[in-house]
Design an enzyme around this catalytic site. Structure first.
Site, PDB file in Angstrom:
ATOM      1  N   SER A 283       0.798  -1.099   0.029  1.00  0.00           N
ATOM      2  CA  SER A 283      -0.012  -0.083   0.019  1.00  0.00           C
ATOM      3  C   SER A 283       1.011   1.191   0.158  1.00  0.00           C
ATOM      4  O   SER A 283       1.730   1.501   0.697  1.00  0.00           O
ATOM      5  CB  SER A 283      -0.798  -0.092   1.096  1.00  0.00           C
ATOM      6  OG  SER A 283      -1.558   1.286   1.300  1.00  0.00           O
ATOM      7  N   GLY A 284       0.719   2.089  -1.053  1.00  0.00           N
ATOM      8  CA  GLY A 284       1.565   3.165  -1.100  1.00  0.00           C
ATOM      9  C   GLY A 284       1.218   4.163  -0.012  1.00  0.00           C
ATOM     10  O   GLY A 284       2.152   4.998   0.651  1.00  0.00           O
TER      11      GLY A 284
ATOM     12  N   ASP B 256     -11.048   4.202  -1.172  1.00  0.00           N
ATOM     13  CA  ASP B 256      -9.812   4.740  -0.575  1.00  0.00           C
ATOM     14  C   ASP B 256      -9.960   6.197  -0.636  1.00  0.00           C
ATOM     15  O   ASP B 256     -10.018   6.707  -1.772  1.00  0.00           O
ATOM     16  CB  ASP B 256      -8.558   4.097  -1.507  1.00  0.00           C
ATOM     17  CG  ASP B 256      -7.249   4.572  -1.038  1.00  0.00           C
ATOM     18  OD1 ASP B 256      -7.137   5.500   0.172  1.00  0.00           O
ATOM     19  OD2 ASP B 256      -6.122   4.077  -1.268  1.00  0.00           O
TER      20      ASP B 256
ATOM     21  N   GLY C 290      -1.315   5.017  -3.566  1.00  0.00           N
ATOM     22  CA  GLY C 290       0.167   4.986  -4.138  1.00  0.00           C
ATOM     23  C   GLY C 290       0.073   3.776  -5.213  1.00  0.00           C
ATOM     24  O   GLY C 290       0.683   4.346  -6.310  1.00  0.00           O
ATOM     25  N   THR C 291      -0.219   2.792  -4.902  1.00  0.00           N
ATOM     26  CA  THR C 291      -0.200   1.555  -5.707  1.00  0.00           C
ATOM     27  C   THR C 291      -0.971   1.727  -7.009  1.00  0.00           C
ATOM     28  O   THR C 291      -0.717   1.675  -8.323  1.00  0.00           O
ATOM     29  CB  THR C 291      -0.319   0.316  -5.264  1.00  0.00           C
ATOM     30  OG1 THR C 291      -1.554   0.369  -4.603  1.00  0.00           O
ATOM     31  CG2 THR C 291       0.585   0.034  -4.201  1.00  0.00           C
TER      32      THR C 291
END
Length: 271
Positions: free
Chosen positions: A2-3, A174, A179-180
């Site tokens: 997870s970014g 989210d 990020g991903t």
């Protein structure tokens, strides 16, 4: 992987002293399920002002597939790895506007499309034991005046969808730019010839927050998996920059007579 959680973790490690802060820049590496993630933190006055993570190599598994979704119809999707396997869909495909007021519908449609895509066009990673897609990113135009390149809403499962039970056709959003997800979108745009190495990509979340990304290099792919319809010869390495803030410190107590020492769930509600 997870970014945004990586950005949060790095911020907490630095601001609590678990990783010594060196101003103006602190560098260290975090281990994630997808691999080692180098961190570069801009620091000032004891605050991690921004965190830049260098993500794992990202690439396209399916450049475009037509997914048949119950009650929706045919939806054009791409399937891209950015640390997680993403189903990427233009929100206009299903007449969605990516605003908070549409949250419930975004979750419902996103989960349905993602599950149908996985059932019809499942993919596997060529180096690690990981199948997908298991998360979805809707794309749309940036908000006026935001300075962003585009806007997104990432839909994540909070249970198991059962086509025979419409009450399970739901999920979560989210609230970060993801990020991903940003990594996967940049990899897709690169494969489409719409984003170049080093070019800044500014991604806006459904609540208006911003991550800044760029692709820093190409790396070769050794042996495409048979589950991919695309045949990428190279992957791209993304960098994502964002900020996080510590909002609380908590203490968790475990009492010997507590009947639920490991917590509990009710249906699809996280308790």
């Amino acid at each position: 992987m997870s970014g945004h959680n990586t950005i949060c973790t790095a911020t907490a490690l630095l601001e609590t002293g678990m990783v010594p802060m060196v101003e103006p820049v602190t560098e260290f590496v975090l281990e994630a399920p997808a691999g080692a993630i180098p961190i570069r933190a801009q620091c000032s006055g004891g605050k991690a002002v921004s965190i830049t993570l260098r993500n794992v190599a990202s690439f396209v598994g399916h450049l475009e597939v037509k997914v048949q979704v119950p009650e929706i119809g045919e939806v054009a999707c791409a399937v891209v790895y950015g640390g997680m396997w993403y189903c990427i869909v233009e929100a206009a495909e299903v007449e969605l506007e990516l605003v908070p007021e549409n949250g419930k519908r975004i979750c419902r449609l996103g989960e349905m499309i993602k599950v149908a895509c996985r059932e019809q066009f499942g993919v596997r990673h060529h180096e690690i034991d990981y199948a997908g897609c298991d998360i979805l990113c809707f794309r749309g135009p940036a908000s006026p005046g935001s300075g962003a390149t585009s806007r997104n809403a990432v839909v994540m499962s909070n249970g198991e969808l059962d086509w025979a039970r419409p009450e399970t056709w739901t999920a979560m959003i989210d609230r970060s730019p993801c990020g991903t997800g940003t990594s996967a979108v940049m990899a897709l745009l690169y494969a489409q010839g719409k984003l170049q190495l080093g070019q800044e990509f500014v991604h806006e979340s459904i609540v208006g927050t911003i991550f800044r990304g760029r692709l820093v290099e190409e790396v070769p792919i050794e042996g495409a998996d048979a589950s991919w319809s695309a045949d990428p010869k190279v992957a791209v390495v993304p960098e994502i920059t964002g900020s996080a803030w510590i909002t609380q410190f908590s203490r968790v107590l475990l009492q010997p007579t507590d009947p639920f020492p490991e917590g509990y769930t009710v249906g699809d509600i996280w308790c």
